[in-house]
Design a protein around this motif. Structure first.
Motif, PDB file in Angstrom:
ATOM      1  N   ARG A   1       0.838  -1.198   0.000  1.00  7.73           N
ATOM      2  CA  ARG A   1       0.000   0.000   0.000  1.00  7.73           C
ATOM      3  C   ARG A   1       0.872   1.246   0.000  1.00  7.73           C
ATOM      4  NH1 ARG A   1      -4.144  -0.176   4.723  1.00  7.73           N
ATOM      5  NH2 ARG A   1      -2.246   0.312   5.870  1.00  7.73           N
ATOM      6  N   GLY A   2       0.306   2.342  -0.485  1.00  4.48           N
ATOM      7  CA  GLY A   2       1.044   3.598  -0.478  1.00  4.48           C
ATOM      8  C   GLY A   2       0.486   4.564  -1.494  1.00  4.48           C
ATOM      9  N   PRO A   3       0.964   5.805  -1.485  1.00  6.09           N
ATOM     10  CA  PRO A   3       0.456   6.822  -2.404  1.00  6.09           C
ATOM     11  C   PRO A   3       0.810   6.517  -3.855  1.00  6.09           C
ATOM     12  CG  PRO A   3       2.391   7.638  -1.263  1.00  6.09           C
ATOM     13  CD  PRO A   3       2.035   6.337  -0.617  1.00  6.09           C
ATOM     14  N   ARG A   4       0.097   7.176  -4.742  1.00  8.06           N
ATOM     15  CA  ARG A   4       0.398   7.033  -6.173  1.00  8.06           C
ATOM     16  C   ARG A   4       1.843   7.452  -6.450  1.00  8.06           C
ATOM     17  NH1 ARG A   4      -3.970   6.331  -9.463  1.00  8.06           N
ATOM     18  NH2 ARG A   4      -6.048   6.820  -8.619  1.00  8.06           N
TER      19      ARG A   4
ATOM     20  N   GLY B   1      -2.332  -1.272  -4.126  1.00  8.23           N
ATOM     21  CA  GLY B   1      -3.463  -0.357  -4.152  1.00  8.23           C
ATOM     22  C   GLY B   1      -3.030   1.020  -3.700  1.00  8.23           C
ATOM     23  N   SER B   2      -3.627   2.052  -4.306  1.00  3.70           N
ATOM     24  CA  SER B   2      -3.276   3.434  -3.977  1.00  3.70           C
ATOM     25  C   SER B   2      -4.262   4.057  -3.006  1.00  3.70           C
ATOM     26  CB  SER B   2      -3.196   4.276  -5.258  1.00  3.70           C
ATOM     27  OG  SER B   2      -2.167   3.812  -6.095  1.00  3.70           O
ATOM     28  N   SER B   3      -5.041   3.224  -2.341  1.00  5.99           N
ATOM     29  CA  SER B   3      -5.941   3.736  -1.303  1.00  5.99           C
ATOM     30  C   SER B   3      -6.045   2.698  -0.204  1.00  5.99           C
ATOM     31  CB  SER B   3      -7.333   4.028  -1.859  1.00  5.99           C
ATOM     32  OG  SER B   3      -8.090   2.846  -1.997  1.00  5.99           O
ATOM     33  N   SER B   4      -6.373   3.163   0.998  1.00  6.64           N
ATOM     34  CA  SER B   4      -6.530   2.255   2.127  1.00  6.64           C
ATOM     35  C   SER B   4      -7.985   1.885   2.327  1.00  6.64           C
ATOM     36  CB  SER B   4      -6.000   2.901   3.415  1.00  6.64           C
ATOM     37  OG  SER B   4      -6.734   4.073   3.721  1.00  6.64           O
ATOM     38  N   ARG B   5      -8.825   2.194   1.330  1.00 12.94           N
ATOM     39  CA  ARG B   5     -10.244   1.886   1.414  1.00 12.94           C
ATOM     40  C   ARG B   5     -10.451   0.395   1.643  1.00 12.94           C
ATOM     41  NH1 ARG B   5     -13.168   2.786  -4.104  1.00 12.94           N
ATOM     42  NH2 ARG B   5     -11.478   1.351  -4.563  1.00 12.94           N
ATOM     43  N   ASP B   6     -11.144   0.064   2.724  1.00 16.03           N
ATOM     44  CA  ASP B   6     -11.407  -1.338   3.043  1.00 16.03           C
ATOM     45  C   ASP B   6     -12.506  -1.886   2.141  1.00 16.03           C
ATOM     46  OD1 ASP B   6      -9.532  -1.702   5.062  1.00 16.03           O
ATOM     47  OD2 ASP B   6     -10.855  -0.852   6.581  1.00 16.03           O
ATOM     48  N   VAL B   7     -12.267  -3.062   1.629  1.00 12.67           N
ATOM     49  CA  VAL B   7     -13.252  -3.743   0.802  1.00 12.67           C
ATOM     50  C   VAL B   7     -14.103  -4.619   1.698  1.00 12.67           C
ATOM     51  CG1 VAL B   7     -13.572  -5.393  -1.062  1.00 12.67           C
ATOM     52  CG2 VAL B   7     -11.754  -3.689  -1.206  1.00 12.67           C
TER      53      VAL B   7
ATOM     54  N   TYR C   1       6.344   4.289   1.098  1.00 12.23           N
ATOM     55  CA  TYR C   1       6.358   5.747   0.999  1.00 12.23           C
ATOM     56  C   TYR C   1       7.310   6.156  -0.130  1.00 12.23           C
ATOM     57  CZ  TYR C   1       4.356   5.455   5.703  1.00 12.23           C
ATOM     58  OH  TYR C   1       3.558   5.149   6.786  1.00 12.23           O
ATOM     59  N   PRO C   2       7.296   7.426  -0.517  1.00 12.15           N
ATOM     60  CA  PRO C   2       8.310   7.890  -1.469  1.00 12.15           C
ATOM     61  C   PRO C   2       9.715   7.685  -0.901  1.00 12.15           C
ATOM     62  CG  PRO C   2       6.530   9.488  -1.299  1.00 12.15           C
ATOM     63  CD  PRO C   2       6.291   8.468  -0.217  1.00 12.15           C
TER      64      PRO C   2
ATOM     65  N   LEU D   1      -8.324  12.164   2.258  1.00 16.56           N
ATOM     66  CA  LEU D   1      -6.912  12.353   1.906  1.00 16.56           C
ATOM     67  C   LEU D   1      -6.021  11.361   2.643  1.00 16.56           C
ATOM     68  CD1 LEU D   1      -6.876  16.249   1.867  1.00 16.56           C
ATOM     69  CD2 LEU D   1      -6.576  14.751  -0.119  1.00 16.56           C
ATOM     70  N   THR D   2      -6.445  10.951   3.826  1.00 15.38           N
ATOM     71  CA  THR D   2      -5.699   9.926   4.566  1.00 15.38           C
ATOM     72  C   THR D   2      -5.807   8.590   3.861  1.00 15.38           C
ATOM     73  OG1 THR D   2      -6.052  11.079   6.673  1.00 15.38           O
ATOM     74  CG2 THR D   2      -5.437   8.762   6.786  1.00 15.38           C
ATOM     75  N   GLU D   3      -7.004   8.260   3.356  1.00 16.30           N
ATOM     76  CA  GLU D   3      -7.188   7.003   2.626  1.00 16.30           C
ATOM     77  C   GLU D   3      -6.356   6.973   1.348  1.00 16.30           C
ATOM     78  OE1 GLU D   3     -11.319   6.406   1.953  1.00 16.30           O
ATOM     79  OE2 GLU D   3     -11.703   5.644   3.974  1.00 16.30           O
ATOM     80  N   LEU D   4      -6.043   8.146   0.819  1.00 14.12           N
ATOM     81  CA  LEU D   4      -5.210   8.231  -0.378  1.00 14.12           C
ATOM     82  C   LEU D   4      -3.719   8.244  -0.037  1.00 14.12           C
ATOM     83  CD1 LEU D   4      -7.252  10.941  -2.302  1.00 14.12           C
ATOM     84  CD2 LEU D   4      -6.885   8.595  -3.076  1.00 14.12           C
TER      85      LEU D   4
END
Length: 262
Positions: A10-13, A90-96, A112-113, A242-245
């Motif tokens: 997981r992590g940002p774009r 995935g670029s979001s922490s959105r739970d499925v 992270y970067p 923005l946190t999820e992203l």
């Protein structure tokens, strides 16, 4: 991957999740490939186990577009008992929403970067690990970067895609574009809720002004309210998006120091 059946990176774009996974995977399934996307999603919704056929580990890029895949991978990990079978990004922490948890099956790896040491700009003379093991070992350091170069590195960020750009301006544009995409598109796309890009932009600016400080959420919101006097619940909704992203992370403080490693 030695300890779990699947690993979710997981992590940002733009921080290198896909590139990292492709270096390890033997089979790649990319849901973002427009030529294959429709067919892949159809299979994922009707017979997701078919996507598990291939040399392991299999890499699923942006797997959250196919939520049924989660349960299928979990079951296969349970049934086989094998480790290192699948890699997900995935670029979001959105739970499925799934009927079963991922505990002890699918491990999360947060990325992270790059740090300055990873980008080759820190000389690495100071080890954070050694400082914790022996606090009295530090007797000073000298960075190879000038103050202006450190400022530039902070503004450019550790986005791998920017390092090979030929000009400094082109390198800075990568971070600028990610910022613009975050407040204008991604903040609404994350969960399908239409949000005001101006509020998101002002919120990110407020966070930027308070980087590496212990400013409270109240302080940041008061800063935002000078231009956008919306209610606190609205602002917290933007913060959550923005946190999820992975654009906002209150638990991480990054200072560009040109002599750190580890």
């Amino acid at each position: 991957m030695e300890a779990f059946g699947a690993t979710w990176i997981r992590g940002p774009r733009g921080c290198g999740k896909t590139t990292t996974a492709k270096q390890i995977a033997k089979t790649v399934v990319e849901f973002q490939d427009e030529e294959k996307r429709e067919n892949l999603l159809l299979i994922a919704n009707t017979a997701p186990n078919k996507l598990l056929i291939g040399d392991k580990p299999i890499f699923f890029d942006e797997w959250q577009d196919a939520p049924k895949l989660f349960g299928t991978i979990r079951k296969d990990v349970d049934d086989s008992g094998e480790k290192g079978l699948y890699i997900l990004t995935g670029s979001s922490s959105r739970d499925v929403d799934t009927p079963h948890t991922r505990t002890l099956r699918i491990s999360r790896l947060q990325t992270y970067p790059m740090s300055l040491y990873e980008s080759g700009e820190s000389n690495g003379t100071v080890s954070l690990r050694r400082l914790f093991d022996n606090p009295n070992s530090f007797d000073g350091c000298q960075s190879d970067l000038s103050v202006d170069e450190l400022i530039f590195a902070l503004c450019r960020g550790g986005w791998p895609g920017s390092l090979n750009n030929k000009t400094d301006n082109a390198k800075l544009l990568v971070a600028a574009d990610l910022y613009k995409q975050a407040y204008s598109i991604d903040v609404s796309k994350i969960d399908g809720v239409k949000r005001n890009p101006v509020i998101a932009m002002d919120l990110l600016r407020a966070y930027s002004r308070n980087i590496c400080t212990v400013a409270t959420a109240k302080t940041i919101l008061e800063d935002v309210k000078t231009n956008n006097p919306a209610s606190d619940p609205i602002h917290y909704d933007y913060i959550n998006a923005l946190t999820e992203l992975y654009i906002i992370d209150d638990g991480v403080f990054v200072i560009p120091i040109g002599c750190l490693r580890d």
